[in-house]
Every structure is written in structure tokens, then in C-alpha cells.
Design an enzyme around this catalytic site. Structure first.
Site, PDB file in Angstrom:
ATOM      1  N   ASN A   1      23.039 -27.801 -58.506  1.00 32.35           N
ATOM      2  CA  ASN A   1      22.660 -27.149 -57.252  1.00 32.35           C
ATOM      3  C   ASN A   1      23.896 -27.041 -56.348  1.00 32.35           C
ATOM      4  O   ASN A   1      25.020 -27.298 -56.780  1.00 32.35           O
ATOM      5  CB  ASN A   1      21.553 -27.969 -56.589  1.00 32.35           C
TER       6      ASN A   1
ATOM      7  N   ASN B   1      24.301 -22.438 -47.344  1.00 32.89           N
ATOM      8  CA  ASN B   1      22.930 -22.159 -46.901  1.00 32.89           C
ATOM      9  C   ASN B   1      22.206 -23.448 -46.560  1.00 32.89           C
ATOM     10  O   ASN B   1      22.431 -24.485 -47.165  1.00 32.89           O
ATOM     11  CB  ASN B   1      22.181 -21.329 -47.961  1.00 32.89           C
TER      12      ASN B   1
ATOM     13  N   THR C   1      16.177 -30.178 -47.836  1.00 34.21           N
ATOM     14  CA  THR C   1      14.904 -30.830 -47.521  1.00 34.21           C
ATOM     15  C   THR C   1      15.222 -32.317 -47.455  1.00 34.21           C
ATOM     16  O   THR C   1      15.542 -32.920 -48.482  1.00 34.21           O
ATOM     17  CB  THR C   1      13.846 -30.527 -48.607  1.00 34.21           C
TER      18      THR C   1
ATOM     19  N   PHE D   1      13.926 -24.211 -48.369  1.00 36.09           N
ATOM     20  CA  PHE D   1      12.750 -23.792 -49.151  1.00 36.09           C
ATOM     21  C   PHE D   1      11.833 -22.856 -48.363  1.00 36.09           C
ATOM     22  O   PHE D   1      10.616 -23.067 -48.301  1.00 36.09           O
ATOM     23  CB  PHE D   1      11.926 -25.003 -49.619  1.00 36.09           C
TER      24      PHE D   1
ATOM     25  N   SER E   1      17.877 -29.915 -53.970  1.00 32.89           N
ATOM     26  CA  SER E   1      18.213 -29.147 -52.771  1.00 32.89           C
ATOM     27  C   SER E   1      18.667 -30.108 -51.686  1.00 32.89           C
ATOM     28  O   SER E   1      18.007 -31.114 -51.429  1.00 32.89           O
ATOM     29  CB  SER E   1      17.010 -28.357 -52.258  1.00 32.89           C
TER      30      SER E   1
END
Ligand SMILES: Cc1cc2nc3c(=O)[nH]c(=O)nc-3n(C[C@H](O)[C@H](O)[C@H](O)COP(=O)(O)O)c2cc1C
Length: 341
Positions: free
Chosen positions: A229, A106, A168, A110, A165
């Protein structure tokens, strides 16, 4: 039922299928679910969970269905990532199923409705965590985390600072030199009476970075670390045609590497902070492997895509059987067993 629907769901693009799942879940009556098997009762940072199988962040980004997920047998659930301002995320398509690898890539970035919109759906219950992050175009990312913590501190069992993440740009840099400042700002925003703070790290960390995170975390008011993550790595074993898509990889191929990073943290921390293991959990044996490597609890997301809504219950049952087989009387008893062996 899910087994019958699965072939049809696989024809629907991944993000659309997720939207349908959320819409269906919203129609279910919220329920806390049964208490479950006492051998699975888990206490982390003062929070009591009926079992150590948690829903990972990203499934319920806007806090719409966490109660229903608890009703499906999860011991605890993490909503978010929520950012201070609503955010559309990256252009679609941005979620890809790697069927043959039981994985997902993915690059959502966000996408969420923002903190304020979610507040009425949050509750200060030990089984709900809120994962906060920074807006992509924020001029002061640390201030975004502080805002997030201050906004939800009375409305969450715990708060997770997501600094890992991959979608970003630059966010993962917060795991480096800026980490002490970030953790101090979050602790200040939490205040004296706020809920425990956890920090969620990436699986793509070298030894020096792990050492530094451990040192800084121990010097701060962080109560636990969530490991890990999604990964930027692309194992050579991937077979699916989407394997080269940009973004974070999750699911089965992440099980071994994320458990190795978890064990590396556990070895250094030696019980000084509780750890939550995430990455590729799809069975009781996977959850047990993370617990033996040092986790007090686990979380999952991607396996739900392939195994459906009965998964948390099945994993809990399998895990209880494995603990009994090996003579443990609780999850805590087995935590880190592999490190002592
Ligand atoms: C579609 C998708 C969206 C995600 N969104 C988030 C997120 O918003 N915040 C976060 O901390 N982790 C997010 N994650 C990462 C998961 O919480 C988890 O750390 C990772 O997927 C590894 O676990 P798994 O292999 O069980 O999926 C997301 C994962 C997926 C697959």
C-alpha cells in the site's frame, strides 16, 4: 490525446480530475481488450490473466469502470476499497499531486458508496478483484471484513483484505496481533467454494513484522500477498511543495522501498505463496524489477495520473521485450530471478 489534455488536467484539483476520468470512462463501451502477447499470460492462485499488469485498488473504488480499464490493456483490475456501510471519507482537499516527484499523497479515508450499492456492478470473473475494508467508526473491524467477504464471495475473481491503509486510524494494527483472528474470520466467511483471498500489506514493516506476517499467512487460507500500500515515510528526496501533507505517499518514490519489502517477503516465502508487487510501477522496466524481485504480477495506480490511459499497453509491450531479451519464455520463469542470482 492525453498528452494534449495533460496541461489542462494539471490545473484541475487532483480529486476532481479523478472524478472526470471516471465519468469519461463510464461513457466508453466496456470491452475485454485483445488477448495480447502470449509470453505475458499469467496464472496466480488459479486465476488466468492475459498479462501481469493490474489496476491497483483505489482508482475504481465503487466498481464503475473496471471493464473499461481491462479494455485499456490491464490484465486484471481490483475495485474498492469497499466498506460495509457507505462512507464520506476525510475532509477535502485530501489528494495532492507531487508533480516534480511523480508521486501522490492521499488521505481519502475509504470514501466509497458501500458494499451493497456496488454489488450489481461486480462479476465473478477471474480478472476482477474486490478489495474490502472496515468502516472508520466500526465497533468490530474484523466483523466488517467478514461481512465484506461474505457479500462479494460469489461476485469476484479474488478478494483482497486491505489491512494497510494509513488513512483509517488503527487499521494497520490488524497486521499485528489481530492478524490470525482476522484471517480465520475471512476464511470462514469465504466458505469452501469462495474465491481466493489475498491480503494487502503496508511498505512500512520491519523484519520482525514481516516474519510474523509470513508465518501467520502460511498457517491460514490466504492465497497470496499484495505488497504494498502507500507509505507514511517521506523520503528526503521529495521536492514538491505538498511533500509534508499527511497521508499515504505513492508513485515513483515508492518504487525502491516497496520492491525491497517485496523481495524480503519473497526470500522468506521461497515460492510458497504468489506475490503481487505494487508501488511506483511506471514502465516495463519497473514491472520487470518487481517480477525479478519475486512478484508473479504487478499493479499500479499513481503512474496513470502522469502517463494516462495508454500506460498499461505500453508497459505490457516493454515487459514482453525485456523477457525475450533475457531469454525467458514466461513471466513465471522470471519471477524471483534476482533472488536466485
Ligand atoms: C488516490 C489513491 C487512493 C487509493 N485508495 C486505495 C484503496 O482504497 N484501497 C487500497 O487497498 N489501496 C488504495 N491505494 C493504494 C494503491 O492501490 C497502491 O497500493 C499504491 O498507490 C502504490 O501504487 P502506485 O505507486 O502505483 O500508486 C490508493 C492510492 C491512491 C494514490
Amino acid at each position: 490525446m492525453f498528452g494534449l489534455l495533460r496541461p489542462a488536467l494539471q490545473l484541475v484539483p487532483a480529486e476532481r480530475a479523478h472524478g472526470l476520468a471516471i465519468a469519461l470512462l463510464e461513457r466508453l463501451p466496456p470491452s475485454a481488450g485483445p488477448d495480447g502477447d502470449p509470453i505475458l499470460h499469467t496464472r496466480i492462485a488459479g486465476l488466468d490473466f492475459p498479462n501481469p499488469i493490474g489496476l491497483a485498488a483505489g482508482f475504481d473504488k465503487d466498481a464503475r469502470v473496471w471493464r473499461q480499464m481491462l479494455g485499456l490493456g490491464f490484465g486484471f483490475a481490483e475495485t474498492g476499497t469497499l466498506t460495509p456501510r457507505p462512507q464520506a471519507g476525510n475532509p477535502r482537499p485530501r489528494v495532492f499531486r507531487l508533480e516534480a516527484d511523480r508521486a501522490v499523497i492521499n488521505r481519502l479515508g475509504f470514501n466509497n458508496g458501500g458494499l451493497e450499492a456496488a454489488l450489481p456492478r461486480l462479476r465473478a470473473t477471474p480478472r476482477l478483484g474486490v478489495n474490502v475494508g472496515a468502516n472508520k467508526d466500526s465497533a468490530d473491524r474484523i466483523a466488517d471484513y467478514a461481512l465484506g467477504v461474505a457479500a462479494v464471495r460469489g461476485l469476484a475473481g479474488w478478494i483482497t483484505l486491505n489491512i494497510s491503509s494509513p488513512n483509517t486510524p488503527g487499521l494497520r494494527d490488524l497486521q499485528g496481533e489481530a492478524l490470525p483472528e482476522l484471517l480465520a474470520a475471512a476464511a470462514e466467511a469465504r466458505g469452501a467454494t469462495g474465491p481466493p483471498l489475498f491480503v494487502k500489506v503496508a511498505p512500512d514493516l520491519d523484519d520482525a513484522r514481516i516474519d510474523a506476517i509470513v508465518r501467520v499467512t502460511l498457517e491460514s487460507r490466504i492465497s497470496g500477498i499484495i505488497i504494498a500500500n502507500t507509505t507514511l515515510a517521506r523520503p528526503a528526496t521529495l521536492k514538491s511543495r505538498h511533500a509534508r501533507e499527511a497521508g499515504g505517499l505513492s508513485g515513483a518514490p515508492l518504487m525502491a522501498p516497496s520492491t525491497a519489502i517485496l523481495a524480503a517477503f519473497a526470500k522468506r516465502l521461497d515460492g510458497r505463496l504468489p506475490l503481487i508487487g505494487v508501488g511506483g510501477v511506471a514502465s516495463g522496466a519497473d514491472a520487470y524489477a518487481k517480477i525479478r524481485a519475486g512478484a508473479s504480477a504487478v499493479q499500479l495506480y499513481t503512474a496513470l495520473v502522469y502517463d494516462g490511459p495508454g500506460l498499461a499497453r505500453r508497459i505490457a509491450k516493454e515487459l514482453a521485450a525485456l523477457l525475450r531479451r533475457d531469454g525467458y519464455s514466461s513471466v513465471a520463469d522470471a519471477t524471483g530471478a534476482q533472488l536466485q542470482a
